[in-house]
Structures are given as structure tokens and as C-alpha cells.
Design a protein around this motif. Structure first.
Motif, PDB file in Angstrom:
ATOM      1  N   GLU A  38       0.826  -1.210   0.000  1.00 45.01           N
ATOM      2  CA  GLU A  38       0.000   0.000   0.000  1.00 45.01           C
ATOM      3  C   GLU A  38       0.859   1.258   0.000  1.00 45.01           C
ATOM      4  O   GLU A  38       0.583   2.221  -0.723  1.00 45.01           O
ATOM      5  CB  GLU A  38      -0.920   0.003   1.225  1.00 45.01           C
ATOM      6  CG  GLU A  38      -2.032  -1.040   1.159  1.00 45.01           C
ATOM      7  CD  GLU A  38      -2.727  -1.229   2.496  1.00 45.01           C
ATOM      8  OE1 GLU A  38      -2.614  -0.325   3.355  1.00 45.01           O
ATOM      9  OE2 GLU A  38      -3.387  -2.270   2.686  1.00 45.01           O
ATOM     10  N   ALA A  95      -2.711  -7.851  -5.722  1.00 45.99           N
ATOM     11  CA  ALA A  95      -2.913  -7.475  -4.325  1.00 45.99           C
ATOM     12  C   ALA A  95      -2.447  -8.574  -3.373  1.00 45.99           C
ATOM     13  O   ALA A  95      -2.801  -9.739  -3.541  1.00 45.99           O
ATOM     14  CB  ALA A  95      -4.389  -7.160  -4.072  1.00 45.99           C
ATOM     15  N   THR A 102      -6.295  -4.821 -11.621  1.00 48.94           N
ATOM     16  CA  THR A 102      -5.710  -5.888 -10.813  1.00 48.94           C
ATOM     17  C   THR A 102      -5.292  -7.029 -11.729  1.00 48.94           C
ATOM     18  O   THR A 102      -5.809  -7.188 -12.842  1.00 48.94           O
ATOM     19  CB  THR A 102      -6.702  -6.414  -9.756  1.00 48.94           C
ATOM     20  OG1 THR A 102      -7.931  -6.760 -10.391  1.00 48.94           O
ATOM     21  CG2 THR A 102      -6.949  -5.370  -8.678  1.00 48.94           C
ATOM     22  N   GLU A 129      -6.975  -4.841   1.827  1.00 53.22           N
ATOM     23  CA  GLU A 129      -6.470  -3.724   1.020  1.00 53.22           C
ATOM     24  C   GLU A 129      -7.568  -2.978   0.259  1.00 53.22           C
ATOM     25  O   GLU A 129      -7.259  -2.062  -0.505  1.00 53.22           O
ATOM     26  CB  GLU A 129      -5.419  -4.233   0.020  1.00 53.22           C
ATOM     27  CG  GLU A 129      -4.107  -4.634   0.651  1.00 53.22           C
ATOM     28  CD  GLU A 129      -3.052  -4.969  -0.380  1.00 53.22           C
ATOM     29  OE1 GLU A 129      -2.263  -4.081  -0.726  1.00 53.22           O
ATOM     30  OE2 GLU A 129      -3.026  -6.130  -0.850  1.00 53.22           O
ATOM     31  N   THR A 130      -8.816  -3.345   0.450  1.00 44.96           N
ATOM     32  CA  THR A 130      -9.889  -2.729  -0.329  1.00 44.96           C
ATOM     33  C   THR A 130      -9.882  -1.211  -0.207  1.00 44.96           C
ATOM     34  O   THR A 130      -9.948  -0.493  -1.221  1.00 44.96           O
ATOM     35  CB  THR A 130     -11.261  -3.276   0.084  1.00 44.96           C
ATOM     36  OG1 THR A 130     -11.284  -4.691  -0.150  1.00 44.96           O
ATOM     37  CG2 THR A 130     -12.369  -2.632  -0.727  1.00 44.96           C
ATOM     38  N   PRO A 160      -6.357  -8.881  -0.778  1.00 43.24           N
ATOM     39  CA  PRO A 160      -7.464  -8.055  -1.272  1.00 43.24           C
ATOM     40  C   PRO A 160      -8.477  -7.648  -0.202  1.00 43.24           C
ATOM     41  O   PRO A 160      -9.010  -6.547  -0.237  1.00 43.24           O
ATOM     42  CB  PRO A 160      -8.117  -8.933  -2.334  1.00 43.24           C
ATOM     43  CG  PRO A 160      -7.035  -9.855  -2.784  1.00 43.24           C
ATOM     44  CD  PRO A 160      -6.207 -10.106  -1.567  1.00 43.24           C
ATOM     45  N   SER A 200     -13.182  -3.934  -4.688  1.00 41.66           N
ATOM     46  CA  SER A 200     -12.560  -2.615  -4.762  1.00 41.66           C
ATOM     47  C   SER A 200     -13.069  -1.876  -6.003  1.00 41.66           C
ATOM     48  O   SER A 200     -13.840  -2.410  -6.795  1.00 41.66           O
ATOM     49  CB  SER A 200     -11.041  -2.746  -4.846  1.00 41.66           C
ATOM     50  OG  SER A 200     -10.647  -3.217  -6.124  1.00 41.66           O
ATOM     51  N   ARG A 215     -11.309  -1.053  -8.542  1.00 46.67           N
ATOM     52  CA  ARG A 215     -10.451  -1.286  -9.708  1.00 46.67           C
ATOM     53  C   ARG A 215     -11.320  -1.342 -10.952  1.00 46.67           C
ATOM     54  O   ARG A 215     -12.466  -1.800 -10.921  1.00 46.67           O
ATOM     55  CB  ARG A 215      -9.638  -2.567  -9.523  1.00 46.67           C
ATOM     56  CG  ARG A 215     -10.476  -3.850  -9.292  1.00 46.67           C
ATOM     57  CD  ARG A 215     -10.773  -4.545 -10.581  1.00 46.67           C
ATOM     58  NE  ARG A 215     -11.356  -5.870 -10.404  1.00 46.67           N
ATOM     59  CZ  ARG A 215     -12.576  -6.178 -10.787  1.00 46.67           C
ATOM     60  NH1 ARG A 215     -13.378  -5.263 -11.289  1.00 46.67           N
ATOM     61  NH2 ARG A 215     -13.019  -7.424 -10.662  1.00 46.67           N
ATOM     62  N   LEU A 261      -6.619   2.030 -12.173  1.00 47.44           N
ATOM     63  CA  LEU A 261      -6.201   0.852 -11.412  1.00 47.44           C
ATOM     64  C   LEU A 261      -6.778  -0.410 -12.024  1.00 47.44           C
ATOM     65  O   LEU A 261      -7.995  -0.547 -12.178  1.00 47.44           O
ATOM     66  CB  LEU A 261      -6.654   0.957  -9.955  1.00 47.44           C
ATOM     67  CG  LEU A 261      -6.279  -0.237  -9.059  1.00 47.44           C
ATOM     68  CD1 LEU A 261      -4.769  -0.326  -8.871  1.00 47.44           C
ATOM     69  CD2 LEU A 261      -6.969  -0.138  -7.704  1.00 47.44           C
ATOM     70  N   LEU A 290      -6.879   0.234  -2.027  1.00 46.52           N
ATOM     71  CA  LEU A 290      -7.053   0.152  -3.478  1.00 46.52           C
ATOM     72  C   LEU A 290      -8.065   1.188  -3.965  1.00 46.52           C
ATOM     73  O   LEU A 290      -7.877   1.794  -5.020  1.00 46.52           O
ATOM     74  CB  LEU A 290      -7.491  -1.261  -3.876  1.00 46.52           C
ATOM     75  CG  LEU A 290      -6.454  -2.364  -3.659  1.00 46.52           C
ATOM     76  CD1 LEU A 290      -7.076  -3.733  -3.854  1.00 46.52           C
ATOM     77  CD2 LEU A 290      -5.267  -2.189  -4.605  1.00 46.52           C
ATOM     78  N   ASP A 291      -9.122   1.398  -3.186  1.00 50.89           N
ATOM     79  CA  ASP A 291     -10.102   2.424  -3.548  1.00 50.89           C
ATOM     80  C   ASP A 291      -9.457   3.807  -3.545  1.00 50.89           C
ATOM     81  O   ASP A 291      -9.757   4.652  -4.407  1.00 50.89           O
ATOM     82  CB  ASP A 291     -11.281   2.404  -2.575  1.00 50.89           C
ATOM     83  CG  ASP A 291     -12.197   1.210  -2.783  1.00 50.89           C
ATOM     84  OD1 ASP A 291     -12.046   0.520  -3.811  1.00 50.89           O
ATOM     85  OD2 ASP A 291     -13.063   0.972  -1.914  1.00 50.89           O
TER      86      ASP A 291
END
Length: 313
Positions: A69, A87, A108, A93-94, A90, A116, A118, A106, A97-98
Motif C-alpha cells: 500500500e 494485491a 488488478t 487492502e480494499t 485483497p 474494490s 479497480r 487501477l 485500493l479504492d
């Protein structure tokens, strides 16, 4: 002399301005592994065809969500135009990532984060790849067996989906996955997990390598213990040790992905998107690149193709 100096200064200024105008696209891996060399080669090939972009490949210092991140936040702060990421985790990390997706394009790959923001995923269907490993198991263990699975990041979507795909395919047979051992992409730990299994679970007669380095670590541990060839081994990806084991008959087979295409097609797709073309993205936002089974009959041809793809042949 003065005219030449002015001309040189002007040329240098123009070059710097052009370099600054280039948009940067970055492929972010989930950790250091030889598996990603093919993806790096794909990014390098895409760079040849995208001279107006600056393409980069980045590894986090450690395979940890927080470190990945921070790397992506630094890239966003540096003004990158797009990030394509595998990721680490995931689920956790949502939000991160947002945050990235709110500032830059973005995508994945490898391990999706469907919850997310993405824009799309490009890579394998890990469930279908798991189904293929399940078929290898059914062929290798017609009378059943007890399997131990080994994986780097059990919480990552690619790991969960691969294991689920295997379980779906072996359902109704006498083949059983008795447990899953994680190593956090620590290869020394991956080998110790196998050694521990040999000591604590002597009834295990099958071992599954879920990440690219897992089969090689299984191979080394079995070889050192004298159990190589006595335990059925299969799993994923195309490490040279894995391919060598298939050739000598100590590994039943492997299911390979196409990370070269992730890097190559992913970079080109991001450029298209930035230039206003999203027409090629499916409605489900999943751009699937097929996986394939490599067995003893096809391993030599595949190894030769792989070397050529990576510029080694």
C-alpha cells in the motif's frame, strides 16, 4: 560556439519536456519471486510498442499488504497515470485500493480485488486453474490420497480460488486435502513446512504447490529426505525445477499461467483506456487469459517456448 551551445541547451530542454510529458504505467507485484520475470519481460516488450509511455515494474520490499500500500501511495504521489497490481491481501487492502483508484487508473492481476473500485482484472481464472490441477490429481491418484497444500498467502483471492477449484474437482473421489500450510512468501519457511509434514504427517502421500516456488521447495525437501518419487506432487506455474521434475517423472504435472501476457497486454490495455478506449473490457470486467496443463509429453516444448518468450533462447 555560442550557437552550438544554445542549440544543445534547446535540444536538452525539449528532450526533458518530452520525457516529462510521458505518462507512467506501473506493474506492482505481490512479492519477490522468479515467477514475475515473465511478467517483467511482457512489460519490457510493451515498452517497445508504447514509446510515448514510461513503463515500470515494481516489487514491494516485503510481501505485506501495508508495504504494498505504501508503495502504491508513493507512486500515486509521484503522478503515475496507471497501476496494475497483484494485491497481497485483497480483503484488507480494499480501502487502500479504492484510494489509489480515486487518483489513477487501477487494474488488478493475478489476485483480484473484486470488491474494490479497480476498473478491471486481467489474468487467470484461478478457479478454472484449480479445476485443472484437480484433474491431474484424479489421473495420478485413481485410488485416492491425502494431500497437503502449501501456499504463500492463504488470504489472497488467487490462493483461495485455486484451492477451491481443486476441491470442487476432487469432490466425490477419495482424494482429500487434509490441510493448507502458509509461508508468507518466505521460501525457507516453505521448505520447512514440507519437512514438518514429512515428520508429523507420514500418512500424507500427495503435496500441492499453490504458488510458483512451492513445488520447487517441495521437490528439494523430498529429495533431501529420500521421498522424491514416493509422494505425488502437482500444483501451479513453471519454475525450472518444476519443469525438470515433470520431465524426470517425479512431478505429475503443473498448470501454468501466462504472466508474460499479463504484463504485455495489461500495459497496452492501460494505454488504450487512458486514450479513451474501454470497448474491449467485458461486462463482468474480467479479462481472462487461459491457463494450460503441462505434463511429461509437453514439457520440453513448453520449456523451449518459455525461454524464447523471455529472450533466453
Amino acid at each position: 560556439m555560442l550557437t552550438s551551445a544554445v542549440a544543445a541547451l534547446f535540444a536538452s530542454t525539449v528532450f526533458c519536456a518530452q520525457a516529462a510529458d510521458k505518462k507512467t504505467l506501473v506493474f506492482v507485484a505481490n512479492g519477490a519471486s522468479d515467477f514475475w520475470k515473465a511478467a517483467e519481460a511482457g512489460v519490457k516488450k510493451a515498452q517497445e510498442e508504447l514509446p510515448n509511455y514510461n513503463l515500470q515494474f515494481k516489487y514491494p520490499e516485503q510481501s505485506a499488504a501495508a508495504i504494498q500500500e505504501r508503495l502504491m501511495d508513493d507512486l500515486v504521489a509521484g503522478g503515475v497515470a496507471g497501476i496494475m497490481v497483484s494485491a497481497v491481501d485483497p480483503k484488507t487492502e480494499t480501502d487502500a485500493l479504492d484510494r489509489v483508484a480515486s487518483h489513477t487508473l487501477l487494474l488488478t492481476t493475478d489476485s483480484d480485488a473484486p470488491k474494490s473500485k479497480r476498473l478491471a482484472y486481467i489474468g487467470s481464472s484461478n478457479v478454472l486453474a484449480g479445476n485443472q490441477v484437480g484433474e491431474i490429481l484424479k489421473k495420478a491418484l485413481p485410488n485416492g490420497g491425502k494431500c497437503m497444500a502449501y501456499v504463500g498467502l492463504p488470504g489472497a483471492d488467487n490462493a483461495r480460488e485455486r484451492i477451491q477449484g481443486i476441491k470442487d474437482t476432487i469432490k466425490g473421489t477419495k482424494i482429500e486435502i487434509v490441510d493448507v500450510r502458509a509461508d508468507d512468501i518466505d521460501q525457507a519457511r516453505a521448505k520447512r513446512n514440507v519437512e514438518d509434514t514429512l515428520t508429523a504427517n507420514p500418512n500424507v502421500d500427495c503435496m500441492l504447490g499453490i504458488y510458483s516456488y512451492n513445488i520447487p521447495q517441495i521437490y528439494q525437501a523430498l529429495k533431501e529426505s529420500g521421498a522424491l518419487g514416493k509422494i505425488t506432487v502437482t500444483g501451479f506455474d513453471d519454475d525450472p525445477i518444476t519443469l525438470g521434475g515433470i520431465k524426470e517423472g517425479t512431478i505429475a504435472g503443473t498448470v501454468v499461467q501466462q504472466p508474460y501476457e499479463w504484463g504485455y497486454q495489461g500495459m497496452k490495455d492501460m494505454a488504450k483506456i487512458l486514450e479513451g478506449d474501454k470497448s474491449f473490457i467485458p461486462k463482468d470486467n474480467l479479462m481472462i487469459i487461459p491457463t494450460k496443463v503441462i505434463d511429461k509429453a509437453g514439457v520440453d516444448d513448453y520449456a523451449a517456448q518459455l525461454k524464447k518468450l523471455q529472450g533466453k533462447g
